[in-house]
Design a protein around this motif. Structure first.
Motif, short mmCIF file in Angstrom:
data_model
loop_
_atom_site.label_atom_id
_atom_site.label_comp_id
_atom_site.label_asym_id
_atom_site.label_seq_id
_atom_site.Cartn_x
_atom_site.Cartn_y
_atom_site.Cartn_z
N LYS A 230 0.83 -1.22 0.00
CA LYS A 230 0.00 0.00 0.00
C LYS A 230 0.86 1.27 0.00
CE LYS A 230 -4.04 1.80 2.52
NZ LYS A 230 -3.72 3.22 2.53
N GLU A 231 1.89 1.28 0.85
CA GLU A 231 2.73 2.48 0.96
C GLU A 231 3.56 2.71 -0.29
OE1 GLU A 231 5.89 4.57 4.05
OE2 GLU A 231 4.81 2.73 4.62
N LEU A 232 4.15 1.64 -0.84
CA LEU A 232 4.97 1.81 -2.04
C LEU A 232 4.14 2.30 -3.22
CD1 LEU A 232 7.35 -1.31 -1.93
CD2 LEU A 232 7.83 1.04 -1.23
N LYS A 233 2.91 1.84 -3.30
CA LYS A 233 2.04 2.24 -4.41
C LYS A 233 1.51 3.66 -4.21
CE LYS A 233 -1.03 -0.88 -5.75
NZ LYS A 233 -2.01 -2.00 -5.65
N GLU A 234 1.00 3.94 -3.02
CA GLU A 234 0.28 5.19 -2.82
C GLU A 234 1.19 6.37 -2.52
OE1 GLU A 234 -2.73 4.56 0.12
OE2 GLU A 234 -3.79 3.03 -1.07
N VAL A 235 2.29 6.12 -1.81
CA VAL A 235 3.17 7.23 -1.43
C VAL A 235 4.30 7.42 -2.43
CG1 VAL A 235 4.71 8.13 0.35
CG2 VAL A 235 2.62 6.91 1.01
N TYR A 236 4.88 6.30 -2.89
CA TYR A 236 6.08 6.39 -3.73
C TYR A 236 5.81 6.10 -5.21
CZ TYR A 236 8.22 6.36 0.85
OH TYR A 236 8.57 6.66 2.14
N ASN A 475 14.03 8.02 4.09
CA ASN A 475 13.52 8.51 2.82
C ASN A 475 14.62 8.84 1.81
OD1 ASN A 475 10.55 8.65 3.18
ND2 ASN A 475 11.17 9.84 4.96
N ALA A 476 15.37 7.84 1.38
CA ALA A 476 16.30 8.01 0.27
C ALA A 476 15.48 7.84 -1.01
CB ALA A 476 17.41 6.99 0.35
N VAL A 477 14.68 8.88 -1.31
CA VAL A 477 13.61 8.70 -2.30
C VAL A 477 13.56 9.80 -3.36
CG1 VAL A 477 12.14 7.42 -0.71
CG2 VAL A 477 12.01 9.91 -0.75
N PHE A 478 14.58 10.63 -3.42
CA PHE A 478 14.54 11.71 -4.40
C PHE A 478 14.38 11.18 -5.82
CE2 PHE A 478 16.67 14.91 -7.14
CZ PHE A 478 15.83 15.99 -6.89
N HIS A 479 15.00 10.03 -6.09
CA HIS A 479 14.93 9.44 -7.43
C HIS A 479 13.54 8.94 -7.78
CE1 HIS A 479 15.39 6.00 -4.81
NE2 HIS A 479 15.14 5.16 -5.80
N LEU A 480 12.67 8.84 -6.76
CA LEU A 480 11.30 8.39 -7.01
C LEU A 480 10.36 9.55 -7.35
CD1 LEU A 480 10.91 5.80 -4.11
CD2 LEU A 480 11.44 5.36 -6.50
N CYS A 481 10.84 10.78 -7.13
CA CYS A 481 10.01 11.94 -7.45
C CYS A 481 9.91 12.10 -8.97
CB CYS A 481 10.62 13.20 -6.84
SG CYS A 481 10.67 13.20 -5.03
N THR A 482 8.81 12.66 -9.40
CA THR A 482 8.67 12.93 -10.83
C THR A 482 9.68 14.00 -11.23
OG1 THR A 482 7.04 14.69 -10.53
CG2 THR A 482 6.21 12.42 -10.68
N GLN A 483 9.92 14.11 -12.52
CA GLN A 483 10.88 15.11 -13.00
C GLN A 483 10.46 16.51 -12.58
OE1 GLN A 483 11.43 15.15 -17.25
NE2 GLN A 483 13.30 16.36 -17.13
N GLN A 484 9.15 16.80 -12.65
CA GLN A 484 8.67 18.13 -12.26
C GLN A 484 8.87 18.36 -10.77
OE1 GLN A 484 7.67 20.58 -14.25
NE2 GLN A 484 7.50 21.91 -12.44
#
Length: 555
Positions: A230-236, A475-484
């Motif tokens: 749920k978290e990987l789909k909805e948050v990331y 949260n090593a997640v910057f690469h998961l953010c969209t380009q915008q």
């Protein structure tokens, strides 16, 4: 029992004429064969050809899991009609196993039948939690066929548990054991985690995520799978699916459809992460070539798993060469007490505190104590194993007798090693007991030198022990953010650098959380920058106030 060790000279078993001649001669002689060969050498495919080659008239197949049974059907491992697949749901049916097999056996009494038992180590693994539903009926089903002199072949790549069946008629009917040797390298690397947490698993899945890659995690925890999915789909926004024994049968659902596709094709499509319970460890082969990471998470001190499960799972991705992540095994408190013989043979909440070693016969106690004497400074665990089996078997029969005489009640017997419930009554199971103690002994052997043990288990030289950092920002997640989103985050941080305005950390972390749509959720800026490889640093200028600098800047 005759024993033959054979080095495979070809890529697949069916191509090795010397080996196939040995097998086919044994089948024609109606022998029972225990066949050990590495995963990926074509065991099932070769056996499927035996009827076509005229070695037998019919093949009766017993599969350990529904998933493997369905994959075998869908991929037409056995192409002709007339084969019987017994999966776990069919085997648990008393009508099918007892009456059905006996009837079919009578019908086939004059036929040249081959009984094919795939992954028989599962018979042992089921013994501690599904003895009546799985272990007992499967053994009886096989023995029913063997009574009329039919040939049988039991195939596995992991024979370590099979000796737990040594007191069964099935085990003692084996005429020939064939062990095939072939160097197989399934893995690029093995990471051994010194501890497990749900948060660490999630961080690793996120860290290793790439849009073109596939990760597969075996997690024996349905609730954890549901939560992480749920978290990987909805948050990331990571394409994730968690398939469990509970949701894979719910028709018209995403999980049911993907499970069906998987067993039909061996492919995971449209997803970057598959989370699965233990149905995935035996027999199912993934054909994807982009599998980068496998996770075999046997947490809770391997309460629901063993090294055989790891060895089976690591070979599931045969078209890739992934990194395997596992958790270092630890003894439970109960297991520590059992091995050290320091308090009781069983945990205090199962039996009374008065149940100590003194309750054993003097001879058994002395043998047991003698068995834990050290050899060259190390405990002889195999001797301990044998003595424990003797001693616990003796005690189990006493406990069952006391229960029958009304001295102990039902609650006293639940959870005791080797005592199983069958048809509403309790009995001692040699299979279940040996399996329980085997798991303890293999943990002890692993703890002597964990890297050497895992190297031998996985046939991988690249072994790393990883100490998860509890303080590391999750949260090593910057690469998961969209380009915008990435552009807006960098613009915002650069503005802070240029302005040199002071700020409080919570103001900036809140803004980063909003700009990343909830993906960045840390409280401290510098760990966020470090873990996401962002070239910024929050420099404290006075109590509670910070100024942002860029690492490549002179500001």
């Amino acid at each position: 029992m005759e024993y033959i060790k054979h080095t495979l000279t070809k890529k697949y078993i069916g191509q090795d004429n010397i080996l196939t001649q040995i097998i086919e001669n044994a089948i024609k002689a109606h022998q029972v064969i225990f066949f050990i060969a590495p995963q990926g050498t074509g065991k099932s495919h070769y056996i499927s050809s035996l009827r076509i080659k005229g070695v037998c008239e019919d093949i009766k197949i017993i599969n350990p899991t529904t998933a493997l049974s369905k994959q075998n059907r869908q991929t037409q491992i056995i192409a002709e009609q007339g084969d019987i697949f017994l999966d776990e749901s069919e085997v648990s049916s008393q009508t099918f196993v007892t009456s059905g097999l006996e009837t079919k056996q009578n019908d086939d009494i004059n036929k040249n039948i081959l009984v094919y038992v795939d992954e028989p180590h599962k018979i042992v693994q089921y013994a501690t939690f599904a003895y009546q539903e799985q272990t007992h009926p499967v053994i009886k089903a096989i023995e029913t066929y063997l009574k009329n002199g039919n040939a049988a072949i039991m195939t596995t790549a992991t024979p370590e548990l099979f000796y737990c069946l040594e007191k069964t008629e099935l085990y003692n009917k084996i005429d020939l054991c064939i062990e095939v040797e072939k160097e197989m390298n399934y893995l690029e690397k093995v990471n051994i985690w010194t501890m497990y947490s749900e948060d660490h698993l999630k961080k690793e899945l996120i860290k290793n995520y790439k849009e073109t890659h596939l990760q597969i995690a075996l997690v024996n925890d349905t609730k954890a799978i549901e939560k992480i999915e749920k978290e990987l789909k909805e948050v990331y926004n990571i394409k994730t699916i968690g398939i469990t024994s509970k949701n894979r049968t719910l028709q018209d659902t995403e999980h049911f459809k993907q499970f069906q596709d998987l067993v039909e094709t061996g492919e995971i499509n449209q997803y970057n992460i598959l989370l699965a319970t233990s149905w995935v460890d035996s027999g199912i082969t993934f054909v994807n070539e982009n599998i980068t990471d496998l996770y075999c998470i046997l947490h809770n001190n391997y309460r629901m798993g063993d090294f055989t499960m790891i060895k089976q799972f690591l070979a599931r991705a045969r078209q890739s060469k992934p990194t395997l992540h596992i958790v270092a095994p630890k003894l439970t408190d109960r297991e520590e007490r059992l091995i050290n013989l320091s308090i009781t043979l069983y945990s205090g909440d199962v039996l009374t505190d008065k149940e100590t070693l003194d309750s054993l016969s003097v001879q058994t106690r002395d043998e047991l104590i003698q068995s834990v004497q050290t050899i060259d400074g190390e405990t002889d665990h195999k001797t301990v194993y044998k003595k424990l089996i003797t001693c616990l078997t003796e005690k189990n029969h006493e406990y069952i007798k006391d229960y029958q005489n009304g001295i102990l009640d039902k609650s006293n017997l639940k959870g005791i090693y080797g005592i199983i419930e069958k048809d509403g009554e309790f009995e001692h199971s040699d299979i279940a007991l040996k399996y329980e103690i085997h798991r303890i002994i293999e943990k002890l052997e692993c703890q002597k030198d964990i890297q050497a043990y895992i190297k031998n288990l996985t046939n991988c030289d690249n072994i790393h022990v990883i100490q998860p950092d509890k303080d590391r920002n999750k949260n090593a997640v910057f690469h998961l953010c969209t380009q915008q989103e990435q552009i807006e985050i960098i613009d915002y941080l650069d503005t802070l650098v240029d302005s040199q305005e002071s700020f409080k950390q919570e103001e900036v972390t809140q803004q980063l959380n909003e700009l990343s749509q909830g993906k960045i959720d840390g409280k401290n800026l510098n760990p966020i920058f470090k873990n996401n490889d962002l070239p910024y640093k929050a420099d404290r200028i006075r109590e509670g106030n910070y100024r942002l600098i860029k690492k490549d800047s002179t500001k």
